[in-house]
Design an enzyme around this catalytic site. Structure first.
Site: not given
Ligand code: HXC
Length: 513
Positions: A168-169, A403-404
């Site tokens: 993401g961001g 030019g290089a």
């Molecule tokens: C809260 C989160 C989380 C998140 C993971 N967890 N991502 N909690 N917010 N963004 C938590 C899970 O619920 C889980 O909690 C623990 O972290 C481990 O995650 P798993 O999924 O079990 O691990 P894994 O299988 O290794 O997968 C990791 C992962 C996946 C690929 C990162 O968790 C995932 O896809 N997360 C979401 C990613 C995402 O979409 N993020 C937002 C992006 S947008 P428990 O309690 O079960 O252990 C963004 C915007 C930013 O970031 C903008 C800035 C401008």
């Protein structure tokens, strides 16, 4: 529990992050914990943690019942090889290292301290992105970080190591920092993950193919260094730091005066082949010139037609930009121009003198290049050199065409000293191409066209396929023997040690981005 004991217990709790099970699961993935990474990087016993007891402030989705001291990021300061650095290390064992409001505040605090105290910031990234339970508050936290990244840019070095997901961001904080190191197989960076890609474009792609270390260090150039594992990443980070100053005002120059300045390097005599169309590896020239084994290459697998990296010359840190005749004949194209421009700007921002080795047949022609903006991108490199006020020295080993020639740190755009080897050819283009254009009529009218072309090629080559026309004009300061290169450069950079060069007063230039 007495008050002392309460503190000690809280400290122990905070060290456990998300708990033993989560730590084991992190290890099973071949990843270290946030604290283990810090321990590997910093000098023993030097880490001072800040904000170990910070807790998130979220009350939605039952979050008020789940708290981990430190809230998913370990922050503080310490030393690497005796030099102060500030660090944040995201803890995947706590809510997947996701960024909450307080997590962001901790990072910002460290960044503010680093800026005030003029020391590098290191970010060890391992995070699921914005803390989903916190919504916009988390997005605000990211923006607070991006803003600080930008304000710190050019003041203190900022290095990001990606040791897990970065999606993401969230990718934009590392992208604004000076260098990104990624760990192969266990880290990835993308704006949208494979699921979103599938929905939007119907492409099936794995995380690794979409944004793994190998892709970003070869195809996109997002990553500067690809590390085999986490230990390798930490070692690369330490090495990189050893070439960087603490900040843009840091005047520490370590010179090894025990190296004799008149030392010759005989191996440089035999690198450039007789045939001007035959390739050779410019790294042989680089390594033959600098202090032994000190070349630290950046962006090694990306845009390989240009080589950039740090090195030491008589102990002095320098940045090197070199055309690579062994890859696409060393031609300048979109990617190599971007790669070199960013490197030049980094060196200039941090007062690292620039050494250029030039062997370039020109810019790469064709629709692919034109449609991808070779004009704008080539101009980036031109602009970066023109603007650089650090000591700048060029050595033309062979071709400096078109030019290089201008772009690759020529005297005309502010280089301090330009040397050429006797094998240098400084011209608008190669002799054959030139003869075909300017003697077209004569060649077409000749009985033996091939013979006529050859003779005209020799005529043009005789005049321009050498460094002397340029030396007669003072465009080349000195024609030197290859084996003299090292001693000439040591003296040149010593002479330029106190160079002062100021740009016209302005808010900022407008580099063709
Ligand atoms: C809260 C989160 C989380 C998140 C993971 N967890 N991502 N909690 N917010 N963004 C938590 C899970 O619920 C889980 O909690 C623990 O972290 C481990 O995650 P798993 O999924 O079990 O691990 P894994 O299988 O290794 O997968 C990791 C992962 C996946 C690929 C990162 O968790 C995932 O896809 N997360 C979401 C990613 C995402 O979409 N993020 C937002 C992006 S947008 P428990 O309690 O079960 O252990 C963004 C915007 C930013 O970031 C903008 C800035 C401008």
């Amino acid at each position: 529990m007495d008050k002392r004991q309460k503190l000690l217990t809280k400290r122990e709790q905070s060290k456990l992050g998300g708990g033993i099970d989560k730590i084991q699961s992190q290890h099973k993935k071949g990843k270290l914990t946030a604290r283990e990474r810090i321990e590997l990087l910093l000098d023993e016993g030097s880490f001072e943690e800040i904000d170990a007891f910070v807790k998130h402030r979220s009350y939605d989705f039952g979050m008020e019942k789940i708290h981990y001291p430190g809230d998913g990021v370990v922050t503080g300061y310490g030393t690497v090889n005796g030099r102060l650095i500030f660090i944040f290390s995201q803890d995947f064992t706590v809510f997947g290292g996701s960024l909450s409001e307080t997590h962001a505040e901790k990072i910002c605090k460290i960044m503010d301290m680093a800026l005030k105290n003029g020391a590098p910031v290191i970010g060890l990234n391992d995070s699921g992105g914005a803390r989903i339970q916190e919504g916009v508050v988390s997005l605000g936290g990211y923006a607070d970080i991006f803003y600080r990244n930008t304000l710190s840019s050019g003041v203190i070095p900022q290095i990001s190591v990606i040791m897990g997901p970065c999606a993401g961001g969230a990718v934009y904080s590392p992208a604004i920092t000076d260098f990104i190191i990624m760990v192969e197989k266990t880290s990835y960076m993308f704006v949208t993950g494979p699921n979103v890609v599938k929905t939007v474009t119907n492409e099936e792609v794995s995380s690794e193919e979409l944004g793994g270390a190998s892709i970003h260090s070869s195809k996109s150039g997002v990553s500067h260094i690809s590390a085999k594992n986490e230990l390798d990443a930490i070692n690369n980070l330490k090495l990189l730091l050893s070439y960087l100053p603490q900040n843009c005002e840091d005047k520490t120059i370590e010179i090894n005066y025990s190296i004799l300045p008149d030392e010759t390097r005989e191996q440089l005599k035999h690198i450039v082949p007789e045939n001007p169309n035959q390739p050779y590896d410019i790294r042989e020239v680089i390594n033959g010139t600098i202090d032994c084994d000190t070349f630290f290459e950046i962006h090694k697998n990306f845009a390989e037609n240009i080589v950039v990296g740090f090195a030491k010359l008589a102990g002095r840190n320098i940045g090197i930009v070199a055309n690579q005749p062994a890859f696409l004949a060393g031609v300048l194209d979109v990617k190599s121009s971007q790669k070199a421009a960013r490197f030049v700007r980094f060196c200039d921002a941090f007062n690292i003198p620039l050494l250029v080795f030039e062997d370039v047949p020109g810019f790469l022609p064709g629709t692919d290049q034109e449609w991808n903006g070779i004009i704008t991108n080539g101009a980036k490199l031109l602009f970066a050199f023109c603007e650089a006020t650090v000591p700048r020295v060029t050595v033309i080993t062979r071709k400096a065409y078109g030019g290089a020639y201008d772009v690759m740190n020529s005297k005309h755009i502010g280089a301090d000293l330009n040397f050429a080897w006797p094998t240098a050819e400084i011209a608008v283009m190669g002799a054959k191409g030139a003869a075909e254009i300017i003697f077209k009529k004569e060649i077409n009218e000749a009985n033996d066209k091939e013979m006529a072309l050859k003779s005209k090629e020799e005529e043009y080559g005789g005049i321009f396929a050498n460094p002397y026309r340029a030396a007669e004009r003072g465009f080349i300061d000195e024609v030197i023997l290859p084996e003299e290169t090292r001693s000439k450069l040591i003296k040149a950079f010593k002479m330029l040690e106190n160079k002062v060069d100021n740009l016209p007063r302005k808010k900022h230039g407008n580099i063709p981005l």
